[in-house]
Design a protein around this motif. Structure first.
Motif, PDB file in Angstrom:
ATOM      1  N   SER A  38      78.646  12.491   8.816  1.00  0.00           N
ATOM      2  CA  SER A  38      77.258  12.937   8.846  1.00  0.00           C
ATOM      3  C   SER A  38      77.189  14.245   9.626  1.00  0.00           C
ATOM      4  O   SER A  38      77.907  14.432  10.607  1.00  0.00           O
ATOM      5  CB  SER A  38      76.358  11.889   9.500  1.00  0.00           C
ATOM      6  N   THR A  39      76.329  15.146   9.161  1.00  0.00           N
ATOM      7  CA  THR A  39      76.258  16.479   9.759  1.00  0.00           C
ATOM      8  C   THR A  39      74.823  16.857  10.069  1.00  0.00           C
ATOM      9  O   THR A  39      73.937  16.678   9.226  1.00  0.00           O
ATOM     10  CB  THR A  39      76.860  17.535   8.796  1.00  0.00           C
ATOM     11  N   LEU A  40      74.607  17.375  11.282  1.00  0.00           N
ATOM     12  CA  LEU A  40      73.311  17.942  11.669  1.00  0.00           C
ATOM     13  C   LEU A  40      73.440  19.464  11.695  1.00  0.00           C
ATOM     14  O   LEU A  40      74.440  20.001  12.175  1.00  0.00           O
ATOM     15  CB  LEU A  40      72.886  17.449  13.048  1.00  0.00           C
ATOM     16  N   TYR A  41      72.430  20.153  11.201  1.00  0.00           N
ATOM     17  CA  TYR A  41      72.464  21.617  11.110  1.00  0.00           C
ATOM     18  C   TYR A  41      71.482  22.230  12.101  1.00  0.00           C
ATOM     19  O   TYR A  41      70.299  21.883  12.109  1.00  0.00           O
ATOM     20  CB  TYR A  41      72.126  22.063   9.695  1.00  0.00           C
ATOM     21  N   ASP A  42      71.998  23.130  12.915  1.00  0.00           N
ATOM     22  CA  ASP A  42      71.159  23.827  13.885  1.00  0.00           C
ATOM     23  C   ASP A  42      70.147  24.702  13.146  1.00  0.00           C
ATOM     24  O   ASP A  42      70.460  25.296  12.111  1.00  0.00           O
ATOM     25  CB  ASP A  42      72.035  24.690  14.796  1.00  0.00           C
ATOM     26  N   CYS A  43      68.950  24.755  13.656  1.00  0.00           N
ATOM     27  CA  CYS A  43      67.876  25.540  13.040  1.00  0.00           C
ATOM     28  C   CYS A  43      67.371  26.585  14.027  1.00  0.00           C
ATOM     29  O   CYS A  43      67.277  26.318  15.222  1.00  0.00           O
ATOM     30  CB  CYS A  43      66.718  24.636  12.629  1.00  0.00           C
ATOM     31  N   THR A  44      67.042  27.746  13.524  1.00  0.00           N
ATOM     32  CA  THR A  44      66.448  28.792  14.344  1.00  0.00           C
ATOM     33  C   THR A  44      64.958  28.902  14.005  1.00  0.00           C
ATOM     34  O   THR A  44      64.488  28.298  13.034  1.00  0.00           O
ATOM     35  CB  THR A  44      67.132  30.143  14.092  1.00  0.00           C
ATOM     36  N   LEU A  45      64.236  29.652  14.809  1.00  0.00           N
ATOM     37  CA  LEU A  45      62.817  29.870  14.546  1.00  0.00           C
ATOM     38  C   LEU A  45      62.611  31.343  14.249  1.00  0.00           C
ATOM     39  O   LEU A  45      62.902  32.197  15.083  1.00  0.00           O
ATOM     40  CB  LEU A  45      61.963  29.451  15.747  1.00  0.00           C
ATOM     41  N   ASP A  46      62.128  31.635  13.047  1.00  0.00           N
ATOM     42  CA  ASP A  46      61.833  33.009  12.661  1.00  0.00           C
ATOM     43  C   ASP A  46      60.364  33.288  12.984  1.00  0.00           C
ATOM     44  O   ASP A  46      59.457  32.801  12.293  1.00  0.00           O
ATOM     45  CB  ASP A  46      62.101  33.212  11.170  1.00  0.00           C
ATOM     46  N   PHE A  67      73.282  14.543   5.597  1.00  0.00           N
ATOM     47  CA  PHE A  67      73.323  15.970   5.897  1.00  0.00           C
ATOM     48  C   PHE A  67      71.879  16.402   6.126  1.00  0.00           C
ATOM     49  O   PHE A  67      71.062  16.359   5.207  1.00  0.00           O
ATOM     50  CB  PHE A  67      73.971  16.746   4.751  1.00  0.00           C
ATOM     51  N   CYS A  68      71.567  16.791   7.365  1.00  0.00           N
ATOM     52  CA  CYS A  68      70.165  16.941   7.743  1.00  0.00           C
ATOM     53  C   CYS A  68      69.995  18.048   8.778  1.00  0.00           C
ATOM     54  O   CYS A  68      70.891  18.325   9.576  1.00  0.00           O
ATOM     55  CB  CYS A  68      69.660  15.611   8.318  1.00  0.00           C
TER      56      CYS A  68
END
Length: 326
Positions: A307-315, A147-148
């Protein structure tokens, strides 16, 4: 068998104990101050009710960083309602004895930010207890679910933001402890890949230990980089504090980006631009999946190692700005 049936709810269907005898047994247990041996009971049941959270170089909870607290909150939210106990292990696999991961102390293992050796990789592959890794890209260890954060996507967002501000010379900053972690290596490569896709010079990797004197060069007009992307918010704050002390102005002299987008980012001056990854949700879902694997192992059924990938945003906050002109 009668005592076991009354005190432990065991003994099988063939054991029938009258109410009178059951009370005599309970009274005798009270008189003798009898206490169930948990170790013997777990040996008989084949389960310990404990899950190990392996967090190498955990250190301590820092008031200025919510990361460790977010991880533990997610883990506890999944474990405690299911009557599992948490054991925090800074190091479970020791050099020369990799089999300790399967020595019967735990029903499952959640490994956060792994720093893998050849021996520990083999031990994970051959583990007789379920293992899930957090902060490790899919496929890190064959057959072990991960999980990443989507580091590649995150770094593409970072590079796009910096390029839009005119930055072409970027460096990745990491501490010596995280340098060899699976995610440390993956995050550095993700930034290099994103820079190449944008047509930039491949970013340097700066390993920043206790001596931050090297940061003084960013006050000069001939500084080698115009933006620094840090492995974590925790590290970015240390860099920001050192820049203040050395007379380096952020973002006038150097732009700075963190990773985690913790509440800490709103308390710094300037406020810290940072990648937002859902740490608590990642920890909860990784732990919930581990519990699913544990139950499947107990039932003798199979469960997919997801397995899971997590979307990331930019603050975007105040620590990034246009490249200074001379």
């Amino acid at each position: 068998m009668a005592v076991s049936a009354v005190l432990n709810g065991a003994g099988g269907r063939k054991v029938t104990v009258t109410a009178e005898k059951a009370e005599r047994i309970r009274q005798a247990a009270r008189d003798l101050r009898y206490q169930t041996n948990h170790m013997a009971r777990t040996f008989r049941l084949g389960r310990t009710g404990q899950v190990a959270v392996v967090f190498q170089n955990f250190g301590r909870f820092f008031p200025q960083s919510a990361y460790r607290g977010d991880v533990m909150n997610g883990v506890m939210e999944a474990l405690f309602p299911n009557d599992y106990t948490l054991s925090l292990c800074p190091k479970l696999i020791r050099e020369g004895n990799p089999d300790t991961i399967s020595d019967g102390r735990f029903d499952g293992v959640l490994w956060c930010r792994p720093d893998l050796s050849e021996a520990s990789t083999l031990a994970l592959q051959e583990s007789t207890v379920p293992v899930v890794m957090m902060h490790a890209p899919p496929g890190t260890v064959l057959g072990v679910p991960t999980f990443c954060a989507d580091n590649d996507g995150a770094m593409r967002r970072v590079v796009a933001h910096l390029v839009a501000l005119g930055h072409e010379r970027i460096a990745f900053v990491i501490d010596p402890v995280s340098e060899h972690s699976v995610e440390g290596l993956a995050r550095a490569e993700a930034l290099r890949s994103a820079a190449r896709r944008a047509g930039l010079v491949e970013p340097d990797v700066l390993i920043l230990g206790l001596d931050h004197g090297i940061l003084a060069r960013y006050a000069r007009s001939d500084a080698p980089h115009t933006a620094l992307v840090c492995f974590s918010d925790e590290l970015a704050v240390f860099v920001l504090e050192s820049c203040h002390r050395l007379g380096v102005e952020v973002p006038k002299h150097i732009s700075l980006v963190g990773f985690d987008s913790s509440p800490l980012c709103e308390t710094t001056s300037p406020r810290l631009t940072s990648v937002n990854q859902p740490v608590e949700r990642m920890a909860f879902e990784a732990t919930a999946h581990l519990l699913t694997l544990i139950r499947s192992a107990e039932d003798g059924t199979s469960s997919a190692a997801t397995s899971t990938l997590y979307d990331c945003t930019l603050d975007v906050r105040e620590s990034t700005g246009p490249v200074r002109t001379h």
